[in-house]
Write an enzyme that holds these catalytic residues in place. Structure first.
Site, mmCIF file in Angstrom:
data_model
loop_
_atom_site.group_PDB
_atom_site.id
_atom_site.type_symbol
_atom_site.label_atom_id
_atom_site.label_comp_id
_atom_site.label_asym_id
_atom_site.label_seq_id
_atom_site.Cartn_x
_atom_site.Cartn_y
_atom_site.Cartn_z
ATOM 1 N N ASP A 43 10.175 -1.839 -4.084
ATOM 2 C CA ASP A 43 9.148 -1.140 -4.859
ATOM 3 C C ASP A 43 9.848 -0.396 -5.993
ATOM 4 O O ASP A 43 10.972 0.104 -5.826
ATOM 5 C CB ASP A 43 8.369 -0.161 -3.995
ATOM 6 C CG ASP A 43 7.205 0.462 -4.748
ATOM 7 O OD1 ASP A 43 6.154 -0.207 -4.847
ATOM 8 O OD2 ASP A 43 7.358 1.588 -5.253
ATOM 9 N N GLU A 45 9.382 2.434 -9.371
ATOM 10 C CA GLU A 45 8.619 3.410 -10.141
ATOM 11 C C GLU A 45 9.089 3.274 -11.587
ATOM 12 O O GLU A 45 10.292 3.105 -11.852
ATOM 13 C CB GLU A 45 8.851 4.833 -9.623
ATOM 14 C CG GLU A 45 8.455 5.055 -8.173
ATOM 15 C CD GLU A 45 6.988 4.724 -7.896
ATOM 16 O OE1 GLU A 45 6.158 4.888 -8.829
ATOM 17 O OE2 GLU A 45 6.677 4.306 -6.771
ATOM 18 N N HIS A 184 3.769 6.979 -3.946
ATOM 19 C CA HIS A 184 4.260 6.673 -5.289
ATOM 20 C C HIS A 184 5.733 7.028 -5.465
ATOM 21 O O HIS A 184 6.170 7.312 -6.586
ATOM 22 C CB HIS A 184 3.412 7.372 -6.369
ATOM 23 C CG HIS A 184 1.999 6.898 -6.420
ATOM 24 N ND1 HIS A 184 1.648 5.637 -6.821
ATOM 25 C CD2 HIS A 184 0.837 7.530 -6.064
ATOM 26 C CE1 HIS A 184 0.330 5.501 -6.742
ATOM 27 N NE2 HIS A 184 -0.190 6.631 -6.280
ATOM 28 N N ASP A 189 7.061 3.842 -0.490
ATOM 29 C CA ASP A 189 6.127 2.732 -0.686
ATOM 30 C C ASP A 189 6.697 1.433 -0.127
ATOM 31 O O ASP A 189 5.950 0.598 0.409
ATOM 32 C CB ASP A 189 5.809 2.568 -2.171
ATOM 33 C CG ASP A 189 4.890 3.673 -2.688
ATOM 34 O OD1 ASP A 189 4.600 4.604 -1.901
ATOM 35 O OD2 ASP A 189 4.474 3.609 -3.859
#
Length: 603
Positions: A43, A45, A184, A189
């Site tokens: 994942d 960001e 987040h 995540d």
């Protein structure tokens, strides 16, 4: 040496080949079980939604195998640009936090090493994988060809609106009771996505998805009715052969061949199959039968024979091998060329077979250009007294109809025509070439192209007939080729028809195995013409196999020759060879015709 028993459910091919074959590898399942796959759930960001315009601020990844945690990876990344305020509020990642973090060019190699050999998993995978691939390209890193699983896409295939209102990560984490709540942040995540992945595995497992290949197929956009028929491939082996799709009445809908029956048939139930007619066929099909074959040539031949026997409505080619056209030099006092559909043992000269009437008519026009024999159809007596036609007035016919030429003089033209059909096409080629040159000089290019097409139709058909007649005249040809694993691929050809095929596995005596093949091979009797024992397509398949580099002629009964002045030597004028092909197939074959002795057999 063992011999596999024939499949009782398989439709027998017309004209059986040898019942003895080499041992075929047998595996229950060559797919990769999900329990043996290492998944790297990743994942990211980022500062925005598009690679190139935005940067990565955090990478989190969890590596799992068989439901067990293997390792975790987490790093903040300096995006080299300010983090937008709404992103900072959403993720909790600020400019201060990433100020001393590595830039993506430094962080990416560590992640790629962590994920090496894994299947990448992400929720909305195009987003995460898109960023990683883009940055790899920008910084000059080779992007490994990772298989990718998208849990969002998989969830949309498995779950219904009654279960979840949407397929967001937070919604799925609640549904599958994930131990980590998405917030987040990349690692959290990724951990939640691991639980979602395992929950989805439980759902698809009950639908027959047990391997990575099954999972990738299931994730594709395939109609539910088609996906439900995937089980039709499960009884097929991972072996070369022929497959037959049938409907609920047992009618054969489609026949195909493959080096791997199970894998090929499975592909019909995936998104890779986009042909409209085949999609319609899959909707009707209720069963698939398979016939294992010892060699790829045997599979190709069986496919042709089964298509000719069943004439499946969804096969487009090879359904009507009996629809052939021939040019015949008639047997009468003043012979002529006639277009016929079958050969007879009447002493006439023939040229063909032609796959279409149009091609046969082109070849006929080429012959008439070189030999001014009559083109009218009435039968003539030995001393005809008829009015000449317009062709005689144009000088394009010697006009035996009004007696201006006798049988002997006319017979000289006919003998030249017969010779052009079977041995030396030079008179036809020279006449057409002169005509093309004249037309080109007069800038009549369309007429020149018409004569070029006529010349091509004649030369190709003549060369094809001479090649087929040469191999069909041999009562038996036994040939061999090394397999990749050190065995021998063996074929017995009788009068141009494949009579037996098999594999002598590594460590066995290929000559003894060949003797067994010959003893059990189909009996083939000679017939009239070059295609009496098999279809033209089958004979061409056999010839192409015999022309391959590495083929060794082991035994031959008869003489396999083509006329040195035949049409084959003129094919290069019509179809120039590729620059890397410096040798004619017969020359390659001659160089490879070394004895097949015990000393050359690997153990």
């Amino acid at each position: 040496m063992s011999s596999p028993s024939p499949d009782p459910a398989a439709a027998p091919a017309p004209g059986p080949l040898a019942p003895i074959r080499g041992v075929q590898p047998s595996f229950d399942d060559l797919g990769t079980p999900l329990r043996d796959v290492t998944f790297c759930v990743v994942d990211l960001e980022t500062t925005g939604g598009a690679p190139g315009d935005s940067g990565i601020t955090e990478i989190g990844a969890v590596k799992v195998r068989a439901g067990e945690l293997v390792g975790e990876f987490q790093t903040l990344v300096n995006p080299s640009e300010p983090i937008p305020p709404f992103i900072a509020v959403l993720t909790g990642i600020t400019d201060v936090m990433v100020a001393t973090s590595p830039r993506i060019g430094s962080a990416l190699p560590a992640f790629l090493e962590f994920a090496r050999g894994c299947v990448l998993v992400a929720h909305n995978a195009p987003f995460d994988v898109g960023f990683l691939k883009h940055d790899s390209q920008v910084h000059g890193y080779d992007w490994p060809d990772f298989p990718v699983v998208d849990t969002a896409l998989l969830a949309r295939r498995v779950l219904t609106p009654d279960e979840v209102p949407n397929c967001k990560l937070g919604t799925l984490a609640k549904l599958f009771r994930a131990t980590t709540t998405p917030n987040h942040r990349a690692l959290s995540d990724a951990r939640a996505t691991v639980d979602v992945l395992h929950g989805l595995f439980e759902r698809v497992g009950s639908l027959g998805v047990q391997t990575l290949e099954d999972l990738q197929t299931f994730s594709a956009r395939v109609a539910p009715a088609v996906r439900k028929k995937r089980h039709l491939a499960e009884s097929l082996p991972h072996a070369p052969g022929v497959y037959l799709f049938t409907d609920d009445r047992g009618e054969v809908l489609y026949v195909g061949k493959s080096k791997d029956l199970r894998t090929r048939v499975r592909s019909y139930f995936t998104a890779s199959e986009t042909r409209t007619r085949i999609g319609e066929m899959i909707g009707i099909a209720s069963g698939v039968r398979g016939i294992e074959c010892g060699t790829s040539l045997e599979a190709e031949v069986r496919e042709l024979r089964l298509i000719a026997e069943h004439k499946p409505r969804y096969n487009r080619r090879s359904k009507f091998p009996e629809r052939q056209h021939w040019l015949k030099v008639t047997v009468e006092p003043f012979p002529r060329l006639s277009l016929v559909k079958q050969l007879k043992d009447d002493g006439a000269g023939y040229l063909g077979p032609f796959s279409s009437r149009k091609t046969a008519e082109r070849a006929m026009a080429a012959l008439h250009e070189a030999f001014p024999i009559r083109q009218c159809t009435p039968r003539m007596s030995r001393a005809p007294r008829m009015s000449p036609c317009v062709l005689a007035e144009m000088g394009r016919c010697v006009a035996p109809c009004d007696g201006r030429i006798d049988m002997d003089a006319y017979g000289a033209f006919v003998e030249g025509l017969r010779a052009a059909l079977v041995t030396d096409p030079s008179p036809v080629i020279e006449a057409l070439t002169r005509r093309i040159d004249v037309l080109s000089a007069d800038e009549r290019f369309e007429d020149a192209a018409l004569h070029r097409d006529r010349l091509g139709a004649f030369v190709r058909s003549s060369a094809k007939m001479q090649r087929m007649a040469a191999v069909t005249s041999c009562p038996e040809i036994c040939a061999a080729r090394r397999t990749e694993d050190g065995g021998w691929e063996l074929h017995v050809v009788r009068h141009g028809r494949l009579a037996a095929a098999g594999i002598a596995v590594r460590g066995t005596d290929p000559r003894k195995y060949l003797d067994m093949l010959r003893a059990s091979a189909e009996t083939v009797l000679p017939g009239i013409g070059p295609v009496a024992t098999a279809s033209p397509e089958e004979i061409e398949l056999v010839l192409r196999w015999l022309d391959q580099p590495g083929i060794r002629l082991v035994e031959m009964n008869g003489t396999w020759t083509c006329p040195i002045s035949g049409a084959g030597r003129h094919l290069r004028r019509l179809d120039p060879p590729r620059s890397e092909d410096h040798h004619h197939p017969s020359e390659r074959r001659r160089r490879s015709m070394r004895p097949l002795g015990p000393a050359r057999v690997g153990t």
